[in-house]
Design a protein around this motif. Structure first.
Motif, PDB file in Angstrom:
ATOM      1  N   LYS A 198       8.284   1.120   1.881  1.00  0.00           N
ATOM      2  CA  LYS A 198       7.352   1.227   2.998  1.00  0.00           C
ATOM      3  C   LYS A 198       6.773   2.631   2.996  1.00  0.00           C
ATOM      4  O   LYS A 198       7.399   3.563   2.484  1.00  0.00           O
ATOM      5  N   PRO A 199       5.605   2.778   3.580  1.00  0.00           N
ATOM      6  CA  PRO A 199       5.030   4.128   3.631  1.00  0.00           C
ATOM      7  C   PRO A 199       5.948   5.075   4.396  1.00  0.00           C
ATOM      8  O   PRO A 199       6.540   4.693   5.407  1.00  0.00           O
ATOM      9  N   ARG A 200       6.056   6.299   3.900  1.00  0.00           N
ATOM     10  CA  ARG A 200       6.958   7.242   4.560  1.00  0.00           C
ATOM     11  C   ARG A 200       6.259   8.018   5.645  1.00  0.00           C
ATOM     12  O   ARG A 200       6.846   8.356   6.657  1.00  0.00           O
ATOM     13  N   GLN A 201       5.031   8.354   5.402  1.00  0.00           N
ATOM     14  CA  GLN A 201       4.308   9.169   6.387  1.00  0.00           C
ATOM     15  C   GLN A 201       3.438   8.284   7.257  1.00  0.00           C
ATOM     16  O   GLN A 201       2.966   7.235   6.825  1.00  0.00           O
ATOM     17  N   LEU A 202       3.241   8.766   8.461  1.00  0.00           N
ATOM     18  CA  LEU A 202       2.426   8.020   9.407  1.00  0.00           C
ATOM     19  C   LEU A 202       1.007   7.852   8.865  1.00  0.00           C
ATOM     20  O   LEU A 202       0.400   6.784   9.003  1.00  0.00           O
ATOM     21  N   ALA A 203       0.476   8.897   8.252  1.00  0.00           N
ATOM     22  CA  ALA A 203      -0.893   8.827   7.745  1.00  0.00           C
ATOM     23  C   ALA A 203      -1.021   7.717   6.701  1.00  0.00           C
ATOM     24  O   ALA A 203      -1.974   6.935   6.709  1.00  0.00           O
ATOM     25  N   GLU A 204      -0.004   7.650   5.833  1.00  0.00           N
ATOM     26  CA  GLU A 204       0.002   6.608   4.811  1.00  0.00           C
ATOM     27  C   GLU A 204       0.024   5.227   5.454  1.00  0.00           C
ATOM     28  O   GLU A 204      -0.682   4.315   5.036  1.00  0.00           O
ATOM     29  N   PHE A 205       0.854   5.120   6.471  1.00  0.00           N
ATOM     30  CA  PHE A 205       0.979   3.850   7.176  1.00  0.00           C
ATOM     31  C   PHE A 205      -0.357   3.454   7.781  1.00  0.00           C
ATOM     32  O   PHE A 205      -0.777   2.304   7.717  1.00  0.00           O
ATOM     33  N   CYS A 206      -1.037   4.441   8.368  1.00  0.00           N
ATOM     34  CA  CYS A 206      -2.341   4.166   8.969  1.00  0.00           C
ATOM     35  C   CYS A 206      -3.334   3.715   7.907  1.00  0.00           C
ATOM     36  O   CYS A 206      -4.155   2.832   8.151  1.00  0.00           O
ATOM     37  N   ASP A 207      -3.237   4.298   6.728  1.00  0.00           N
ATOM     38  CA  ASP A 207      -4.121   3.874   5.644  1.00  0.00           C
ATOM     39  C   ASP A 207      -3.893   2.410   5.304  1.00  0.00           C
ATOM     40  O   ASP A 207      -4.839   1.657   5.093  1.00  0.00           O
ATOM     41  N   SER A 208      -2.614   2.035   5.262  1.00  0.00           N
ATOM     42  CA  SER A 208      -2.311   0.639   4.963  1.00  0.00           C
ATOM     43  C   SER A 208      -2.882  -0.268   6.039  1.00  0.00           C
ATOM     44  O   SER A 208      -3.421  -1.337   5.737  1.00  0.00           O
TER      45      SER A 208
END
Lengths: 735, 461
Positions: free
Chosen positions: B233-243
């Motif tokens: 899973k994405p580790r950073q919030l920013a990455e998660f938001c990108d997903s």
């Protein structure tokens, strides 16, 4: 229909008359000549080309054209007919206007064998012009028909045809014509899922006759088209026909002992051959050994020198893959010599024997045995000018159940497929009887420990048969553990196993590097010393593997992976640098190290790091609570309480800081809008996910609080991972 | 908004977005956009390409938690391959969920091979699938296994011609490791690693279990190509938001030129929503810190998009998905007597530190509390000079009926206790003596009903 069922009929064989149009095109039929059948009761004569009425069980009798009468394979005489479709069976909506007389029939390409008992009597089928000349009255109304069209039995009707013309040219011609004409021309649609259960499947001779047929020009009809023409109508065909056929089929199968061919199941049984997958002619990706055909997208921009590197990589990889074909097996000389001599001895002395081979996975047991067998084949055949022994391979893990080994063995001996129980009896008898001409049979029993059943009968038999005087059975049993006979088998079996045991020790690092070098030898020479893998790298890979298992497969896989890594690295380098390398690229220790790490590192740490805050909290709560209670298993309820306590007590300043950026409150985020704050949002989901990933194991219980939770990974690993997380830091520090 | 778009354009946009949010991943018919998985997808693609082109048999494990895009990624790679090598390979999919044991998996493989064969050659008189599992296994293995040394078979055969490469995709691979023999995995990995010139087989296993490699039997492990691709899973919030953005945005190239502008406007609006302080962002953040699961987010966003005002892109309400314990919802719907019984059972557990309770104990407590309450009420009334009050008395039978209902609801759970390996569910001591676990605590009840006075009173110990 055996000869008995021919009672009441006499048949005479007529020599083929040369030159008549009746003469069949089929050589098989011509060899027999023409058979004329006569019914004793009413002197009814039947021959090829006659039309008859055939009882259909219910309703008016069916009209059929006798296609041929022949000596059958499973019945004494086969009468094959082509069916006519009656006008009453056709749907009015699709019937052409001019063919709606009561006595209209339509010839169909559906051929079938019929039973002689079913034949009711003769009838006449006439062309349109002849039919017009005949006056119908009560005596011939039921047996005179007009045929001016062909049909596919469903909704398609051909154009008007001249029946007289067809009849005069013989039945085969009629059959071919009807096959072509009765196909709706629009059938170009892609084939749908085929129905297997079609009671009136077209029985073309192509499908039935076991011997390959010579197709004449007119027969070279695309089988595919033919199938599709039959299959789609069948799906919508009125059920009436099926019902009518059934009793006949049932009768037939009940009477005749041979398997009825009228059902797909029966047909499958007869056709016991294993299907062959289609082959694809590959485009040659490498045209020949020296030239690279650039066909990869990413190789497109790679210039010639790079292409060479890529090709070298490719070839090295091919050699290193465990599947690569090898001429000799290095480092197994002693074992193979031992095997060779004992097998040779057993074969030449024509006595049964057991040889037990043990060794951990990937030390070349099976490969060596296969090699030895190959050598024996060649050497013995050369010395004696004939085959000296048979060989069979049985892999315990490739059988669904241990007794299936009997089936395989018996299949090898006799070629018959029988069930395991029967096979056991037959084998027992086979090995007991004396047979001078029998060749010794070498059976390789791979993964032997998997055919050990509870009472060990399978094992027992396999080791008992070689002790029979006349069995000439040589069993080479292969398993992983050296002391398997003592550990797993009862004394009576291990005593039968004998003392011929060959132990394959794990490869040492020198041997492993020898193996790798051996595989790469050729390429290195061909490459003018453009060394693909450096000596150090091979050494490193060998030592790494030898220290753990001595598994050759593993060391090869590591080298392949190192090659792949190096290749990737090479391709990702800028063009200029690649040019500078001049087509040389060496796989070094670094690449091997990477590959080794890849194969040994567990993905757990990575996974733990990617977990959400709440999921990490579950783990922390577990650890905290475990520390306090000291028990390895905790009910989920306690973890939940612990989590709630921690959220109430610990500051989580880092988390709060992060959340304040988003203008969110910690508790609101964690518990959602629910004011009672009993459970973290989605806790059930989180725990399940941890369970599925194998980090924790959760007891399967309906009650949530009582489920016992156990940690499946090392505690230190978890702590190590969580320590690095800023959100968890202050919690972990207290532990 | 400045330009008003035609109604159907807005609807089309909405449909596209909703289509993205729906879970079509496992069908493998359409490519699904994935965020951040390009590298892994290329790896899979390369490996399979090598299998098709150079007969290089490989096995590979893809490990990742649910919703991380394992199946989708493999499907995307297969779609790419299908485009580049049409009809040059077969794909066989089996899943540990549907084919729960080796036997049925082998049958399924045979069935799918039959299907491919039928589609390819139209020959339906032969089949891999046989009546008995042994025969099926034999027929499948005879085709797949090129390594076996057979008499009279030329070992160094044709060079240009090869059997159709077969790619196996095994979903939920961990289910097949439960069996001690691991027949299926052994055979597939063995076939893959012994792929020769005329046979090519690639095996891709998908699983959620991180330690699955350690679960493989040593023989199986030795045959496995040791290639593991891990998705996390994405580790950073920013990455998660990108997903999330990747999930919620649309590809402008999919649209007609007339709608291009609208699509771009929508995308940029979504980007600002995810970047700045908004309800959407809050939802994403909440998800990130708790479950961190895109699939849950998808189902939450579906009504949001469906109710969205497409002219201004202002979203509808975001529903909360309550994945929590169902017991709490049941508690809220209980009748007063049932709830009292739950509290009494909980009190007894707490007071006596037991872990099981039966009806008699709970009823005793119930009688005690209710009588003490009438007593206090009576004493209060007496001081006021009134007559004594007869409280409503609840019969034992009535309470027993309540007890049984609690069992039925699942709040009271029968303990699974094995005595000498036998489930001791043959209890004959009568309904009221049978011991049960209680799935909630008094504390839970007190918190849930903290605004109801009598519950607070009853929960006080």
């Amino acid at each position: 229909m055996s000869q008995k069922s021919l009672q009441g009929w006499t048949f005479e064989l007529k020599e083929p008359e040369n030159g008549t149009p009746r003469r069949s095109r089929r050589s098989a039929a011509a060899a027999v000549g023409q058979i004329r059948l006569t019914r004793d009761a009413d002197r009814l004569e039947l021959k090829k080309g006659d039309t008859v009425l055939v009882s259909s069980g219910t309703g008016p009798p069916d009209v059929a054209l006798i296609r041929d009468i022949d000596f059958g394979t499973d019945t004494f005489l086969d009468v094959r007919v082509l069916w006519f479709m009656r006008r009453s069976e056709a749907d009015d909506g699709v019937l052409p206007q001019d063919s709606r007389l009561e006595n209209d029939v339509f010839l169909t390409p559906i051929a079938e064998k019929i039973r002689l008992d079913d034949i009711v009597g003769p009838c006449t089928v006439l062309s349109a012009s002849q039919f017009a000349a005949v006056r119908l009255d009560s005596s011939n109304r039921g047996s005179t028909f007009r045929c001016q069209r062909f049909s596919d039995r469903d909704s398609y009707f051909s154009d008007l045809v001249d029946w007289d013309d067809y009849v005069s040219r013989g039945t085969e011609y009629v059959y071919q014509q009807v096959k072509e004409l009765a196909i709706p021309p629009r059938q170009g649609s892609p084939r749908k899922k085929k129905r297997t259960d079609t009671p009136t499947r077209p029985k073309t001779p192509k499908m039935r006759s076991p011997e390959p047929m010579v197709l004449s020009d007119s027969e070279e009809l695309d089988l595919e088209d033919l199938d599709s023409a039959y299959e789609s109508p069948l799906e919508e065909r009125p059920r009436r026909r099926e019902r009518k056929r059934k009793p006949r089929a049932a009768q037939k199968s009940a009477k005749s002992s041979s398997p009825s061919k009228s059902t797909p199941r029966g047909l499958r049984k007869v056709n016991n051959s294993v299907p062959v997958l289609p082959t694809v002619i590959r485009q040659k990706f490498f045209e020949d050994d020296n030239e690279l055909v650039i066909d990869d997208d990413d190789l497109q921009e790679v210039v010639d020198t790079d292409g060479k590197v890529v090709k070298t990589f490719r070839k090295a990889k091919e050699k290193l893959l465990p599947s690569a074909k090898l001429q000799t097996l290095p480092c197994r000389d002693q074992e193979s010599a031992q095997l060779y001599s004992s097998l040779l001895d057993a074969i030449l002395s024509q006595l049964g024997r057991c040889i037990y081979v043990s060794g951990t996975p990937g030390v070349g047991k099976t490969a060596t045995i296969r090699e030895v067998i190959k050598q024996l084949f060649v050497n013995l055949a050369n010395d004696n000018d004939k085959k000296m022994f048979n060989y069979l391979e049985i892999n315990g893990l490739k059988l669904m159940s241990p007794p299936a080994a009997y089936e395989a063995l018996y299949h090898k001996i006799s070629g018959d497929n029988v069930k395991a129980g029967a096979a056991l009896d037959l084998l027992e008898r086979h090995f007991e009887t004396k047979d001078e001409t029998r060749l010794p049979l070498v059976v390789l029993l791979d993964e032997m420990d998997q055919i050990v059943t509870k009472n060990q009968t399978v094992m027992y038999n396999f080791f008992n048969w070689p002790t029979y005087e006349n069995s000439k059975l040589i069993v080479v049993a292969v398993a992983n553990t050296m002391d398997l006979p003592e550990r797993l088998l009862t004394n009576k079996i291990s005593s039968r196993l004998g003392l011929t045991r060959i132990q394959f020790p794990g490869y040492t690092y020198a041997q492993l590097s020898e193996i790798i070098k051996h595989r790469l030898e050729k390429i290195e020479r061909a490459n003018e010393n453009k060394l693909v893998i450096s000596k150090d790298a091979i050494e490193f890979a060998s030592r790494k593997v030898a220290s753990v298992s001595g598994d050759a497969r593993r060391s090869l896989v590591i080298c392949v992976r190192a090659l792949e890594i190096a290749e990737m690295e090479f391709l990702s380098k800028p063009q200029q640098e690649r040019d500078e390398l001049q087509g040389r690229y060496t796989v070094g220790i670094m690449h091997v190290m990477k590959a080794v790490n890849e194969t040994t590192s567990t993905p757990v740490a990575n996974y733990l790091n990617s977990l959400s805050f709440a999921a990490k909290m579950v783990l922390v709560a577990f650890l905290l609570r475990r520390k306090r209670t000291g028990s390895a298993e905790l009910p989920l309820g306690e973890i939940i309480d612990e989590m709630n306590n921690q959220f109430g007590m610990v500051l989580f300043s880092e988390l709060k800081r992060q959340l304040s950026h988003e203008q969110l409150e910690m508790l609101e985020v964690l518990y959602g809008d629910e004011n009672s704050r009993l459970r973290v949002d989605g806790l059930g989901y989180i725990v399940r996910e941890l369970d599925e990933s194998g980090v924790i194991a959760q007891q399967q219980l309906r009650a949530e609080r009582l489920r016992l939770v156990r940690l499946n990974v090392n505690e230190d690993e978890i702590i190590g991972c969580l320590k690095r997380d800023a959100l968890m830091a202050d919690l972990i520090a207290t532990m | 908004m400045t330009v008003s778009e035609p109604e159907q354009n807005l609807e089309l946009l909405r449909q596209r977005v909703l289509a993205n949010l729906s879970n079509r991943t496992s069908s493998g018919l359409v490519k699904v956009r994935l965020n951040n998985l390009e590298m892994e997808q290329v790896q899979i693609y390369k490996m399979l390409e090598n299998t098709i082109k150079f007969n290089e048999g490989k096995s590979c494990l893809v490990i990742g938690p649910r919703g991380s895009g394992k199946t989708t990624m493999v499907n995307n790679a297969l779609l790419d391959l299908q485009e580049r090598f049409p009809n040059m390979f077969y794909v066989i999919r089996i899943s540990g969920f549907y084919q729960s044991d080796d036997k049925s998996a082998i049958k399924e493989i045979a069935r799918q091979l039959d299907w491919h064969l039928l589609r390819h050659s139209g020959n339906w008189s032969v089949s891999f699938e046989r009546f008995s599992a042994n025969d099926t296994m034999n027929s499948v293995m005879s085709v797949l296994d090129g390594s076996q040394l057979m008499e009279g078979k030329d070992q160094n055969g044709d060079d240009d011609e090869m059997q159709m490469p077969i790619i196996f995709v095994i979903d939920e691979l961990d289910k097949y490791t439960n069996d001690a023999k691991q027949t299926l995995l052994y055979n597939l990995f063995d076939v893959a690693q012994s792929s020769s010139n005329s046979h090519a087989v690639a095996v891709i296993g998908l699983t959620t279990v991180t330690g699955v490699r350690e679960q493989l039997e040593k023989r199986v492990k030795s045959r496995f190509s040791q290639k593991v691709i891990q998705l996390t899973k994405p580790r950073q919030l920013a990455e998660f938001c990108d997903s999330v953005y990747c999930m919620i945005s649309v590809d402008p190239d999919d649209f007609e030129p007339s709608m291009l502008e609208l699509a771009q406007r929508y995308n940029s609006h979504m980007k600002t929503l995810l970047g700045g302080a908004s309800e959407l962002r809050k939802l994403v953040v909440r998800n990130f810190y708790t479950v961190k699961d895109l699939n849950i987010l998808k189902s939450q966003l579906t009504p949001y998009i469906a109710k969205m005002d497409m002219t201004t892109f202002s979203g509808g309400p975001i529903p909360l998905v309550n994945t929590n314990n169902r017991s709490f919802q049941i508690l809220a719907s209980l009748s007063e007597l049932e709830l009292k019984l739950v509290i009494c059972a909980g009190r007894q557990l707490l007071k006596n530190s037991m872990d099981q309770v039966n009806f008699n104990i709970a009823y005793e407590e119930f009688e005690r509390i209710s009588s003490s309450q009438t007593n206090t009420l009576n004493s209060q009334l007496q001081t006021m000079g009134r007559v004594k009050l007869d409280s409503a008395h609840h019969s034992r039978d009535l309470m027993l009926a309540c007890w049984e209902r609690l069992i039925y609801y699942g709040l009271l759970v029968e303990p699974i206790r094995q005595i000498n390996g036998i489930n001791s569910s043959f209890y004959t001591g009568g309904e009221s003596n049978k011991m049960f676990h209680l799935d909630v605590t008094v504390e839970d009840v007190a918190r849930l009903f903290r605004h109801t006075d009598w519950v607070t009173k009853w929960c006080r110990i």
